[in-house]
Structures are given as structure tokens and as C-alpha cells.
Design an enzyme around this catalytic site. Structure first.
Site, PDB file in Angstrom:
ATOM      1  N   CYS A  69       0.848  -1.200   0.000  1.00  0.00           N
ATOM      2  CA  CYS A  69       0.000   0.000   0.000  1.00  0.00           C
ATOM      3  C   CYS A  69       0.879   1.243   0.000  1.00  0.00           C
ATOM      4  CB  CYS A  69      -0.928   0.011   1.214  1.00  0.00           C
ATOM      5  SG  CYS A  69      -0.033  -0.004   2.785  1.00  0.00           S
ATOM      6  N   CYS A  73       3.295   1.676   2.830  1.00  0.00           N
ATOM      7  CA  CYS A  73       4.534   0.895   2.684  1.00  0.00           C
ATOM      8  C   CYS A  73       5.562   1.693   1.877  1.00  0.00           C
ATOM      9  CB  CYS A  73       4.252  -0.425   1.970  1.00  0.00           C
ATOM     10  SG  CYS A  73       3.177  -1.547   2.865  1.00  0.00           S
ATOM     11  N   CYS A 125      48.492 -12.775  -9.106  1.00  0.00           N
ATOM     12  CA  CYS A 125      48.985 -12.408  -7.783  1.00  0.00           C
ATOM     13  C   CYS A 125      47.909 -11.681  -6.999  1.00  0.00           C
ATOM     14  CB  CYS A 125      50.243 -11.535  -7.894  1.00  0.00           C
ATOM     15  SG  CYS A 125      49.917  -9.946  -8.698  1.00  0.00           S
ATOM     16  N   CYS A 160      46.314  -8.631  -8.548  1.00  0.00           N
ATOM     17  CA  CYS A 160      45.257  -8.905  -9.523  1.00  0.00           C
ATOM     18  C   CYS A 160      43.918  -9.071  -8.820  1.00  0.00           C
ATOM     19  CB  CYS A 160      45.582 -10.181 -10.305  1.00  0.00           C
ATOM     20  SG  CYS A 160      47.136 -10.116 -11.219  1.00  0.00           S
ATOM     21  N   ASP A 218      23.560 -28.364  24.002  1.00  0.00           N
ATOM     22  CA  ASP A 218      22.200 -28.791  24.280  1.00  0.00           C
ATOM     23  C   ASP A 218      22.303 -30.252  24.734  1.00  0.00           C
ATOM     24  OD1 ASP A 218      19.298 -28.960  24.136  1.00  0.00           O
ATOM     25  OD2 ASP A 218      19.638 -30.138  22.319  1.00  0.00           O
ATOM     26  N   ASP A 256      20.863 -29.185  18.036  1.00  0.00           N
ATOM     27  CA  ASP A 256      20.307 -29.876  16.879  1.00  0.00           C
ATOM     28  C   ASP A 256      18.854 -29.529  16.581  1.00  0.00           C
ATOM     29  OD1 ASP A 256      19.193 -31.168  19.124  1.00  0.00           O
ATOM     30  OD2 ASP A 256      18.845 -32.980  17.937  1.00  0.00           O
ATOM     31  N   ASP A 278      17.108 -24.606  19.338  1.00  0.00           N
ATOM     32  CA  ASP A 278      18.517 -24.243  19.534  1.00  0.00           C
ATOM     33  C   ASP A 278      18.972 -23.160  18.558  1.00  0.00           C
ATOM     34  OD1 ASP A 278      18.906 -26.186  21.546  1.00  0.00           O
ATOM     35  OD2 ASP A 278      19.198 -27.742  20.021  1.00  0.00           O
TER      36      ASP A 278
END
Length: 794
Positions: A13, A16, A79, A82, A483, A684, A688
Site C-alpha cells: 500500500c 509501505c 597475484c 590482480c 544442548d 540440533d 537451539d
């Protein structure tokens, strides 16, 4: 002032558009900004270097600036100078957000706005004196690279054959053999080396000069041309019949030695990218599809998700999938680093690239192409090898001024020797030695080759390092936070303790397992697994009834049995035996879940007490012990109760426990730990992810969620806790190699340039030293390929 045309997504809109416009006008040095809602674009007048800040401002306002990452293969770089020139050429373009150029892989990774034209990028690189092409396959693979090495080898052999007769008389002189080739023979031998085999240096030097910059090729071209030109001059002024003092051999040998260094460097760089080539080689081109009972050999690209694929013994899995039929083992060593084949049965997952063992498997395709685990691993390794370590910024700053400074030193050397009364010949030779030895190749290779070798060998052992920054931070970790569930423990309950009264423990387990037949409850699965391990035969159960919130009841061999929690015990009318009370109290303090096996009758009685708990993963103790040996403090951060968390910490020897921690508070605890050192967080699960992001470096365990892997800087392909100290170890060793390489790269020049300027270094020796500097840096990095995790070595 440049005008940027930014695509904006997410606007719905007029408010925004106003919010985006205000955000852009709030960026420093923005002179004008207008947002068009219909075209979803913003036009902004601001300095070119403010583009990243403009994008960040839009994102902070809650919208997105669509972008993309392009990989370009860059040819012609020799090198560190470059590298800097290519980066500056690309970063000046409108629409370019970030640029990273890697000398070792000869790639440029460019982050650009979504509508940036690829041809514009290529033209900018071309204007800088190099060439660029889009990269569709990983770098340095296949026959193209082999042909390049083959051509380099022949050029090198030809240069050595032509230079050998020139240098041989000089080598024989100390032995009393005085053999000097005529000037015209030396000229005929040296000229093709100088202008045919050495043409690459002239071409690259001219391109750099045309773009107003300096590089290593200019130093080589200028130095060898000076020696060659001096020889022509001496030959021209020497009277007929006399042997002139020529330096053709110096120029020819310098070029031959530099070509030797470049060839060895190319071979070594190819080895540094061996991890990606090895992973790519795992992808089969064809697979056997089963459709309507008919086997069809088809290209992998013709498969779709849901297709059924037959995998015969010894074949590689072409897709990620789920086993529908058959039993076998899969060798996943090159994917996860797991050395032992893994058993596969119906319902198990298989990964593309793994090798099927002894059985014939029918699998259902779940992922193809770029979405397979193997492809994601390759992308992670490529991303890590393409990225720049923060320490590389120092090298980039040095390389920008390196060549001009060397040219100035060479000029001062020439003028100083002339002022001291030396002849033009001696002064020029000393200046040539300065030009030849001062090669910034080693500087440009020091960091990327170590990163490529380190991330490559880590990937072979199941450790994926997302970027160079994670690697550089991980080397200095002093605190590791874990954890608990799924990280240090298996995440599935097991029968941890069993104590019976009136009957033996095997009989108690058999009765409990009979009751639990057909139940999907996690505790039921734990009992049934215990029965399977004890090889108990289970009779049928009748009148089975789930007791909500309490347990289960049923008839077993004419006996009415119940299995459940303390509430069920209280409702059953049975009294807890005194011999079980102490055990129950102790196990509850450890955080165990308790279940009583009760027999109903004239007088209800307790037959046994089961304690369920999460079991420690294999290698968890070894991992914590290894961290302690390296003086790294370990912490356990868990949402479980104090008893359960402290019991695990006590068994493993963890230094500190944080129990009953809400997911939102894990990140807060990690932030507090960061005040005491560099923190790595290991987890995992989805819960976490905030803590992984909050840590200096996040380590996601294999088998965990994609969210955790995305938030982590390091991903472990197996859920083996011993990979945590292994990941920190390879990071430490890689960073050590980077520092060693930078030391040698700098020391070659710090020692070599003064020696050359003072006349103590012959131009040919300078050429040998220059070639050796690059080769030694790359070879030192390749020593990382011998690394093995400590538990593998043991």
C-alpha cells in the site's frame, strides 16, 4: 552522483511506499529518494559505496531488495594485486553489493541486485585486464583443467630445454670446465623463451598497465626484459672477436623457474580443491527406474520425486530416498565421514552418492539434483572455499600498494648503485633482482589455499564449515555450550534401570513387553527394544486397554497386569515395596521417568519398577574429555529438570549446568557466556537456532533440523559428539597454516628485497626464490590433507 534503481518486494500500500522512502532518506549522503508502488521500485541518488547501506535500510523497514549471488570464473590473475584490481572493478558497478575474489580457485563471488546484467560484470572484468565467464560447475574439475595443466607442462619442459644449454656452462665453471656458447647461439635459445614462452607475462603486464594498475607480471616482464636488453647492448658494443658479457641465461632461467613455480602451483591448487571433485564424482549420471513393473535405465535428470528406483549391490544411490523394500548396508564414508557401513531396511533413509552394499534395494525418491544432501554439502564446501577470512583484509591492503612500492625500490636501487660508482651493468642487475624476487603471488595464495585444504579435509570427515569467518573464529573457542537431548544424548528413552520383586528381571521385562505390544508410546518402544535386545519371546495380550494419563492394562497368560506411573500405582491399591522405595527416590532425583508393573488380584502387588531415561551418545564422554584436555570449558544448557541435567553432566564431566531453560533463554545464557571467552554452541533442534546464532560460532549436529543447520557456522554430518573437538581442532590447524603462510610470504620479501638491492642476490637465484615462495606456501597448506580427527587416529 549515481542513481540507483532498487527493486523492492513486500510493499502492499501507499504507507509501505512511504515507509521505504523514509528509510532510504535516512541513510547518510542520500540526496533524493522516490518509491513507485506500481513498479515496486525505488530511485535513489547516493554515492556508490552506500548501496549496501540502502539495502540494509529497506530490510530494516520490513521489506526486501531482491538479489542474487553470481559466481564468475576469472582468468589471467597471477597475484594478490590482480585480486584487488578485479574486486575494485566489480565493486564500482551499480547494483553490486559485495565482491569476493579467490586467487587459489580463480573465482569471483558477486552479490548483486536481482536485475543486474551479467554482461556488465564481464565487461568490467575485461576492462581491468582479465576475462570472466559464468560458473555452472564447481571450479577446477574435469578435462578442462587437465588440458590446462598438460599445456603448462609442455611449456615448462620446452623452457627448461632451451634454458639448460645457457646455464650449463656456468654450472661447469667451478669444475674447471670453461665452455661458453657463442652469442648468436645464446640469442637463438633465449629469444623464444623470452618472447614466446614468456609472452603470457607481457600480455598480462600490458593489460594491467592499460588499466592503470600494477601486478607481478609487470615485475617479471620488466626484470627479464632488462636482462635481455642488457645482453643485446653488450653484444652490440663488444668488438668483433671478443666474447661479450651476456645475461641471456639469467632472463631465460628466470622465466623457466617462474613457469616451474606456476606449474607446481597449479598442481597444488588442484589438490586443494580435491574435496569438491571427490564429492562431485559421487553423483551417478543414470539410475534404474521401476515403472509398472518394468525396469528402465534413465538419466538422473529424467527422474521425479516419488519415482521408484532400484539400486543393485555395489551401485551408488543416484537420489535421496526412502527404502521401500530390501535389506542392505550403505557406505556413506565420503558423505558423512562414517567409516562403517550403515544398515538399511524398509523405512530407512538413503543419501545420493552412498554405495549400496550386499542387498538389492527399492527406494522411493524424496530429493533430486540440487536438493539432495550431497548437493547441499557441495554448495556448503564451495561457499566456504569462495569466502574470504577476515585476516585476508590485511593482505588486500598490502597488495594494493605492493607493486608500486617494489618499482620504486628497484628504481632507488638502480640510482643508488650508480651514485656509488658502480657500472650501469651491475646497477641494472641488482635492480632486476629486486623486481624478480618481489612477487606477491605467495601473499595472494597464503589464505585461500589453507582455507580450501582445511575445509576440504574437514568435509571428508563429516565436518562442514559454512564460511571462512566461522573457521577463523572457531580456532580460538574457549567455551563450548551443549544442548542435551539429541546432542549429547540419543533423544529416545531407554530402559535405564529395572528392579523386580517376587519375579526375576527377565520375566518382568517379558510381561511389560507383552503389555506394550502394538503401542506407539515412546516408553512402550523402549520396553519393546529391551525385549528385542534380550531376545525374549512375547506371548499374545488380551483385553488391552490404554489408561489415559496413567499407563496400560491387559491380560497376559491369565494374569491381569498394569504398567504405569505413580498415579496408577496409587489407584491400583498396591503398596510400594520398601525395597523399591529407595530406588524410586534415587532414580527420580536423576530425572528418570518411573513405571510400576502391577498384578491385580485378591491383593494387588507390585512386581517391578522400571526407570526410563535418555541414553548418552557413544563418544559423548570422549568429546567432553578431549575438550577438557585442551582447557576448553564445557556447559550444559537444557530445558530438562535439574536432576536429569545434573545426572548427564556428572556422567560426562561437564563443568557447569543450566537446567530448566526455556528456548528463548538459551540465547541469553550464551550471550552471558560470551563475556568469558569465545563461545561455541552445539545443538540440533529448532529451539537451539537462536542460541546457535547468538554464539560466536554455532555447531549443528547431523540429523538435526534444517533451521539449526542454517543458523550454524559449522554442521556435523553425523550425530557424533566427538566431531565437536575435531571441528575446533581442524579450525585451529587451518588458522595456524594461514598464519604460517602469511609469515613466509612476508618474510620472503622482507629478506629477499634488501638482499637483492644490496647486490647479494643473483637475478637467477631471485627467480628461484620467487617461484619457491608460491610453491612452499601452497605445499604447506596441503599438509592439512594429512589431518585426521583424534578419535579416528586412536
Amino acid at each position: 552522483m549515481p542513481t540507483f534503481d532498487l527493486p523492492i518486494s513486500g510493499m502492499t500500500c501507499a504507507s509501505c511506499a512511504g515507509r521505504v522512502e523514509r528509510a532510504l532518506l535516512g541513510v547518510a549522503q542520500v540526496s533524493a529518494a522516490s518509491v513507485n508502488l506500481a513498479s515496486e521500485r525505488a530511485r535513489v541518488q547516493a554515492p556508490a559505496e552506500q548501496l549496501p547501506a540502502l539495502v540494509a535500510a529497506v530490510q530494516k523497514a520490513g521489506y526486501e531488495v531482491p538479489g542474487q549471488t553470481l559466481d564468475l570464473a576469472i582468468t589471467g590473475m597471477t597475484c594478490a594485486s590482480c585480486v584487488g584490481r578485479v574486486e575494485r572493478a566489480l565493486s564500482r558497478l551499480p547494483g553490486v553489493l559485495a565482491v569476493s575474489v579467490n586467487l587459489a580457485s580463480e573465482r569471483a563471488r558477486v552479490q548483486v541486485l536481482a536485475d543486474t546484467d551479467l554482461q556488465t560484470l564481464q565487461q568490467a572484468v575485461s576492462a581491468a585486464g582479465y576475462s570472466a565467464s559464468p560458473v555452472d560447475v564447481p571450479v577446477m574439475t574435469g578435462s578442462g583443467n587437465d588440458r590446462h595443466l598438460h599445456a603448462e607442462r609442455w611449456r615448462l619442459l620446452l623452457a627448461l630445454l632451451l634454458a639448460a644449454p645457457l646455464v650449463l656452462p656456468m654450472l661447469l665453471t667451478p669444475f674447471g670446465v670453461h665452455l661458453m656458447l657463442p652469442a648468436w647461439v645464446q640469442f637463438l635459445l633465449a629469444t623464444p623463451v623470452q618472447f614466446v614462452l614468456g609472452a603470457r607475462f607481457y600480455r598480462a603486464a600490458w593489460r594491467a598497465l592499460r588499466s592503470g594498475a600494477g601486478n607481478m607480471d609487470q615485475l617479471v616482464a620488466l626484470g627479464t626484459s632488462a636482462g635481455y636488453g642488457l645482453s643485446l647492448y653488450q653484444w652490440a658494443i663488444t668488438p668483433a672477436g671478443q666474447m661479450p658479457h651476456l645475461y641471456f641465461e639469467a632472463s631465460a632461467v628466470i622465466i623457466a623457474l617462474i613457469l616451474l613455480g606456476k606449474y607446481l602451483e597449479s598442481r597444488a591448487k588442484r589438490q586443494a580443491t580435491g574435496a569438491i571433485r571427490a564429492l562431485q564424482a559421487l553423483r551417478p549420471d543414470e539410475a534404474t527406474r521401476l515403472r509398472d513393473g518394468v525396469e528402465q535405465r534413465v538419466a538422473v535428470s529424467a527422474l521425479s520425486v516419488g519415482d521408484q528406483v532400484l539400486v543393485k549391490p555395489g551401485e551408488r544411490f543416484a537420489v535421496d530416498g526412502k527404502v521401500l523394500d530390501g535389506n542392505s548396508h550403505a557406505d556413506e564414508a565420503l558423505i558423512s565421514g562414517e567409516s562403517l557401513p550403515q544398515a538399511k531396511a524398509p523405512g530407512d533413509r538413503v543419501t545420493a552418492g552412498a554405495i549400496n552394499g550386499e542387498g538389492r534395494l527399492l527406494i522411493e525418491t524424496t530429493a533430486l539434483g540440487a536438493e539432495t544432501v550431497l548437493s547441499r554439502i557441495i554448495r556448503l564446501v564451495e561457499d566456504a572455499q569462495a569466502a574470504k577470512a577476515p585476516i585476508q583484509k590485511l593482505v588486500d591492503r598490502v597488495s594494493q600498494v605492493f607493486v608500486p612500492v617494489v618499482l620504486l625500490i628497484a628504481l632507488l636501487t638502480l640510482l643508488t648503485w650508480l651514485a656509488l660508482g658502480a657500472g650501469v651493468e651491475q646497477a641494472l642487475l641488482n635492480a632486476v633482482a629486486v623486481l624478480v624476487i618481489a612477487c606477491p603471488c605467495a601473499l595472494g595464495l597464503a589464505t585461500p589455499t589453507a582455507i580450501m585444504a582445511g575445509t576440504g579435509v574437514a568435509a571428508r570427515h563429516g565436518i562442514l564449515i559454512k564460511d571462512a569467518e566461522a573457521l577463523e573464529v572457531a580456532h580460538d573457542v574457549s567455551v563450548v555450550a551443549f544442548d542435551k537431548t539429541g546432542t549429547l544424548t540419543s533423544g529416545a528413552p531407554r530402559v535405564a534401570h529395572l528392579q523386580s520383586v517376587a519375579i526375576d528381571e527377565r520375566e518382568a521385562l517379558r510381561l511389560a513387553g507383552t503389555l506394550q505390544q502394538g503401542s506407539e508410546h515412546p516408553l512402550a518402544k523402549a520396553v519393546l527394544q529391551g525385549c528385542q535386545e534380550a531376545e525374549l519371546a512375547l506371548p499374545p495380550v488380551s483385553a488391552s486397554q490404554a489408561l489415559a494419563g496413567r499407563g496400560i492394562a491387559g491380560q497376559v497368560e491369565g494374569r491381569t497386569l498394569q504398567l504405569g506411573n505413580r498415579r496408577l500405582l496409587q489407584e491400583s491399591g498396591a503398596t510400594e515395596p520398601a525395597e523399591l522405595a529407595a530406588a524410586a527416590h534415587r532414580w527420580e532425583a536423576e530425572g528418570r521417568t518411573l513405571s510400576w508393573l502391577i498384578e491385580q488380584g485378591a491383593a494387588p502387588r507390585v512386581l517391578a519398577l522400571f526407570a526410563f531415561g535418555d541414553t548418552l551418545k557413544d563418544g559423548a564422554r570422549a568429546a567432553i574429555s578431549e575438550l577438557g584436555r585442551r582447557h576448553i570449558t564445557s556447559h550444559l544448557i537444557s530445558g530438562d529438570n535439574q536432576g536429569s541435567a545434573r545426572a548427564v553432566a556428572s556422567q560426562l564431566g561437564i563443568d557447569s549446568v543450566h537446567a530448566q531453560v526455556l528456548p528463548a533463554d538459551k540465547a541469553r545464557i550464551v550471550s552471558e557466556l560470551k563475556e568469558n571467552g569465545v563461545v561455541a554452541m552445539v545443538g540440533d533442534g529448532i529451539n537451539d537456532a537462536p542460541a546457535l546464532a547468538a554464539a560466536h560460532v554455532g555447531i549443528a549436529m547431523g540429523g538435526g533440523t534444517d533451521v539449526a543447520m542454517q543458523a550454524a557456522g559449522i554442521t556435523l554430518m553425523r550425530g557424533d559428539p566427538r566431531l565437536v573437538p575435531a571441528a575446533l581442532d581442524i579450525a585451529r590447524r587451518t588458522y595456524a597454516k594461514i598464519r604460517q603462510n602469511l609469515f613466509w610470504a612476508f618474510i620472503y620479501n622482507l629478506v629477499g628485497i634488501p638482499l637483492a638491492a644490496s647486490g647479494l642476490l643473483d637475478p637467477m637465484l631471485a627467480g628461484a626464490a620467487m617461484a619457491l615462495s608460491s610453491v612452499s606456501v601452497v605445499s604447506n597448506a596441503l599438509l592439512l590433507n594429512t589431518w585426521r580427527p583424534r578419535h579416528v587416529e586412536d
